[in-house]
Design a protein around this motif. Structure first.
Motif, mmCIF file in Angstrom:
data_model
loop_
_atom_site.group_PDB
_atom_site.id
_atom_site.type_symbol
_atom_site.label_atom_id
_atom_site.label_comp_id
_atom_site.label_asym_id
_atom_site.label_seq_id
_atom_site.Cartn_x
_atom_site.Cartn_y
_atom_site.Cartn_z
ATOM 1 N N UNK A 231 -41.040 23.374 78.161
ATOM 2 C CA UNK A 231 -39.851 23.487 78.988
ATOM 3 C C UNK A 231 -38.720 24.014 78.127
ATOM 4 N N UNK A 232 -38.196 25.179 78.449
ATOM 5 C CA UNK A 232 -37.184 25.836 77.599
ATOM 6 C C UNK A 232 -35.772 25.604 78.088
ATOM 7 N N UNK A 233 -35.573 25.125 79.312
ATOM 8 C CA UNK A 233 -34.235 24.871 79.833
ATOM 9 C C UNK A 233 -34.188 23.456 80.387
ATOM 10 N N UNK A 234 -32.971 22.966 80.602
ATOM 11 C CA UNK A 234 -32.800 21.607 81.083
ATOM 12 C C UNK A 234 -33.338 21.470 82.494
ATOM 13 N N UNK A 235 -33.951 20.322 82.759
ATOM 14 C CA UNK A 235 -34.415 20.036 84.107
ATOM 15 C C UNK A 235 -33.244 19.621 84.993
ATOM 16 N N UNK A 236 -32.123 19.247 84.371
ATOM 17 C CA UNK A 236 -30.946 18.826 85.120
ATOM 18 C C UNK A 236 -30.091 20.039 85.475
ATOM 19 N N UNK A 237 -29.701 20.116 86.736
ATOM 20 C CA UNK A 237 -28.811 21.176 87.200
ATOM 21 C C UNK A 237 -27.740 20.523 88.066
ATOM 22 N N UNK A 238 -26.856 19.772 87.416
ATOM 23 C CA UNK A 238 -25.849 18.983 88.115
ATOM 24 C C UNK A 238 -24.636 19.839 88.448
ATOM 25 N N UNK A 239 -24.079 19.695 89.642
ATOM 26 C CA UNK A 239 -22.876 20.471 90.000
ATOM 27 C C UNK A 239 -21.677 20.037 89.170
ATOM 28 N N UNK A 240 -20.624 20.850 89.220
ATOM 29 C CA UNK A 240 -19.454 20.607 88.375
ATOM 30 C C UNK A 240 -18.834 19.238 88.629
ATOM 31 N N UNK A 241 -18.800 18.814 89.876
ATOM 32 C CA UNK A 241 -18.129 17.540 90.160
ATOM 33 C C UNK A 241 -18.914 16.338 89.635
ATOM 34 N N UNK A 242 -20.156 16.573 89.125
ATOM 35 C CA UNK A 242 -20.952 15.498 88.524
ATOM 36 C C UNK A 242 -21.072 15.701 87.014
ATOM 37 N N UNK A 243 -20.090 16.378 86.417
ATOM 38 C CA UNK A 243 -20.154 16.684 84.988
ATOM 39 C C UNK A 243 -20.278 15.424 84.141
ATOM 40 N N UNK A 244 -19.707 14.315 84.597
ATOM 41 C CA UNK A 244 -19.782 13.073 83.813
ATOM 42 C C UNK A 244 -21.223 12.598 83.665
ATOM 43 N N UNK A 245 -22.059 12.919 84.642
ATOM 44 C CA UNK A 245 -23.462 12.501 84.587
ATOM 45 C C UNK A 245 -24.286 13.403 83.675
ATOM 46 N N UNK A 246 -23.682 14.505 83.236
ATOM 47 C CA UNK A 246 -24.399 15.463 82.391
ATOM 48 C C UNK A 246 -24.321 15.096 80.912
ATOM 49 N N UNK A 247 -23.814 13.927 80.637
ATOM 50 C CA UNK A 247 -23.648 13.451 79.260
ATOM 51 C C UNK A 247 -25.020 13.276 78.604
ATOM 52 N N UNK A 248 -25.259 13.890 77.427
ATOM 53 C CA UNK A 248 -26.556 13.741 76.745
ATOM 54 C C UNK A 248 -26.940 12.297 76.468
#
Length: 719
Positions: free
Chosen positions: A1-18
């Protein structure tokens, strides 16, 4: 897998925390590698199996089953890929997170990457609540779109759970899913199964389990997922051991749920409606006279088909004498009676006929001296016309459809088979053979087929026997020629062996004679799931009980949605039809229908059924119920389609056209379905009494967002 499986919208940026999703990223990378390897391995094994010799007998069957298993597994892996994963749970014993999937998955070293949702280890993912966390610290559910995670929700069950890097949200995954738009197929809801539903899904298969619940409680979800769960958990229900039959109320319902079981990795469940159980069901019309429908469903006609067939199974009471080239033989009344008792109980009439005939021939052969070959005597007696005529009168071949048609067309026959009927009832049941069959006739046609045998199967069996007889006759001529030639007289007894009947029979190859595939809906089944079961008559229940000797059922329904009333308890109703070990699970939460709609629908059903099990709605749509004129229907639907996604349903206007996003249905065909918008056209025309109220209640509660009620006089306004 070369890219993230997560594709969260901008308004959920807080959930994109590593720190929140890093562990998931690494785990999904391992899943991706394992999936690619398994798909390659399965493809190679499948190709090898298909190239391998077909074999014969059990070897051929085993090869076909293995090809089917590999194909089903490969289809599921290719269909879902990473979104096989539903979510993860973290236990309070400091073990690593456990990821729950549609099926189990391991890596090359045998390490478990996904736990099958039906496995005991996965149960806390569905069953944990804040009142009973089932040993969990936290639970995470994913929302997938196009193979990417577009949102996820964490639930924390202990104070320590906050230390596990949870991403909390003010809306749960389940509530969020309820507000999503509908499509022509039932949505995938496996990842959001609720604890009360899961408890019913995982109940064992002993006896009959009734799942009673009002509109929107997830009865259909429970029924479908329970079918998949039982096949996984109960070896008695697996393919080859009877399997599972799923019975729905009508074809639009089956089309709506058609994708659910395959999405759960199950393609071995047979699905049908009651109409599908009988060939005549496809064109059967509703019974026009409700009195006739009630009479045909009543206990007064329960043994009608059995009595009708017994009328044709009458052993002669006088001795029949037959002349042969070697001796005069006879069949006494006792001989006939013994032959008629020879078939095992339950053997279909036309199949039992062959056993009775063989018994009669054995009786006649036994009356000859041993110096005459038994096979020669048997063939001679079997060709005797006097015996053949007597046997045909005593035990004729029957046609199931013809027997039922005669019952309705010949009053004297009906009176003889159902002596308790009044003359008025006999006249009421009178039907010309040219008239179409009705839905109320189907249980009798089904019972006749089971009691007499399937005509096509019987004809195929007779063709097969005729082909084998021709082969035997040809082989007899070959053997007789060999014997007559004296070339094989070697003094070792070979001539004696060739004269024996067993050797002659063994030389006939029956493998090349075609066989009829069994009726897949004929059963027996190890378990039957029945949705909208409140509508079944006693006669229709017998159609299902005949197919399930184990009496293992999942019975899903709502007494308040019975169009013809349901005054008894489930236990009383089912005991009357022959189900005695009955448990009941009640669902009381309406997850689908908004409060605004339920406030309008509840008084409709309570007016005729004050004790109705009306479930509690747990969400609001923010949209009031609208009212208007029937003539506004097209304008209302067109405006809504232009402004919204999802699908609409117009109920009660047969002239309204169906499109890709609009269904037009009568109220009785809306049962079990759900739509974003429901438009009821002149609901008062649905009828009066319980039937009319139930149709209105069912139609109103199909709405997941908006309900519009149109009649012939009012202008549009909000309530």
């Amino acid at each position: 897998m070369t890219s993230s499986v997560f594709s969260l919208p901008d308004h959920l940026a807080a959930k994109d925390d590593p720190t929140l999703i890093g562990d998931d990223e690494r785990h999904f990378a391992e899943i991706a590698r394992s999936l690619a390897q398994q798909i390659d391995d399965l493809s190679a094994r499948l190709d090898a199996e298909r190239r391998a010799p077909g074999g014969t007998g059990q070897a051929a069957l085993d090869r076909d089953l293995e090809i089917h298993r590999l194909t089903a597994r490969l289809r599921t892996l290719r269909r879902f890929r990473l979104d096989l994963c539903l979510g993860r749970i973290v236990a309070d014993d400091a073990t690593p997170p456990l990821y729950i999937g549609r099926l189990s998955l391991t890596d090359g070293a045998g390490r478990l990457l996904l736990v099958d949702w039906r496995a005991p280890a996965a149960e806390p993912f569905f069953a944990a609540t804040h009142g009973d966390p089932r040993g969990l610290v936290s639970r995470r559910r994913y929302r997938w779109n196009g193979g990417r995670i577009t949102d996820y929700w964490d639930e924390v069950f202990t104070a320590d759970g906050f230390a596990q890097r949870a991403a909390l949200d003010d809306r749960s995954a389940f509530i969020a899913s309820l507000g999503s738009t509908r499509s022509p197929r039932m949505r995938d809801v496996l990842g959001t199964i609720q604890a009360d539903q899961d408890a019913v899904i995982r109940a064992d298969s002993r006896g009959a389990l009734v799942v009673d619940g009002g509109p929107g409680t997830g009865k259909t979800v429970v029924a479908l997922h329970r079918a998949a769960y039982l096949i996984y958990s109960d070896p008695r229900l697996a393919r080859g051991h009877g399997g599972v039959l799923f019975v729905g109320p009508h074809q639009p319902y089956l089309a709506y749920v058609a994708d659910v079981l395959p999405s759960l990795g199950e393609d071995s469940v047979q699905t049908c409606t009651l109409r599908d159980l009988v060939p005549e069901g496809r064109d059967a019309a509703p019974e026009a006279d409700p009195r006739v429908a009630a009479l045909k469903a009543s206990a007064a006609l329960r043994g009608l088909v059995e009595a009708a067939v017994r009328h044709y199974e009458r052993p002669p009471t006088e001795t029949l004498r037959i002349e042969t080239a070697w001796a005069d033989v006879s069949l006494t009344a006792a001989d006939w009676a013994d032959a008629f008792d020879a078939p095992d109980p339950g053997t279909p009439h036309d199949e039992a006929r062959d056993e009775v005939w063989d018994h009669l021939l054995d009786t006649l052969v036994d009356q000859h001296d041993d110096d005459v070959p038994a096979g020669v005597v048997r063939r001679a007696v079997a060709r005797d016309e006097t015996l053949a005529r007597a046997f045909t009168r005593a035990w004729p071949l029957l046609d199931p459809v013809g027997v039922v048609a005669d019952l309705w067309a010949v009053p004297a026959y009906l009176r003889q088979c159902a002596p308790d009927l009044t003359e008025g009832e006999v006249r009421m049941l009178r039907r010309d053979p040219s008239e179409p069959w009705t839905e109320s006739d189907l249980p009798f046609l089904d019972a006749a087929r089971r009691r007499i045998g399937d005509p096509e199967a019987n004809r195929a069996a007779r063709r097969r026997e005729a082909a084998l007889a021709a082969d035997r006759e040809q082989m007899d001529r070959v053997v007789d020629d060999l014997i007559a030639s004296h070339e094989l007289d070697d003094g070792e007894g070979l001539m004696t062996m060739l004269r024996g009947d067993d050797v002659r029979t063994s030389l006939v190859d029956d493998a090349s004679v075609p066989r009829l595939d069994p009726d897949l809906l004929r059963g027996p089944f190890s378990h039957i799931v029945v949705d909208e079961a409140q509508e079944l008559t006693d006669a229709e229940w017998r159609m299902l009980l005949d197919r399930c000797p184990s009496r293992s059922f999942t019975i899903v329904g709502d007494r308040a949605q019975a169009r013809h009333g349901f005054a008894e308890s489930w236990e009383e109703r089912l005991e009357r039809v022959g189900l005695r070990h009955v448990r009941t699970a009640t669902l009381t939460v309406n997850y689908r229908t908004p409060e605004e709609v339920m406030a309008e629908a509840e008084p409709v059903i309570r007016a005729v059924l004050p004790e109705a099990n009306v479930p509690r709605a747990i969400r609001r749509s923010g949209l009031a119920v609208l009212r208007g004129r029937a003539s506004d229907a097209r304008e209302i639907v067109a405006s809504w389609l232009a402004a919204h996604e999802g699908i609409a349903c117009v109920i009660g206007d047969p002239a309204f056209p169906s499109t890709e996003r609009v269904r037009s249905l009568p109220p009785q065909h809306a049962k079990g379905l759900e739509f974003d918008l429901v438009v009821l056209v002149e609901p008062d025309s649905f009828g009066s009494g319980v039937e009319g109220a139930v149709d209105r209640y069912v139609a109103m509660t199909r709405a997941t967002r908006q309900l519009v009620i149109l009649d012939g006089s009012r202008s549009r306004s909000s309530t």
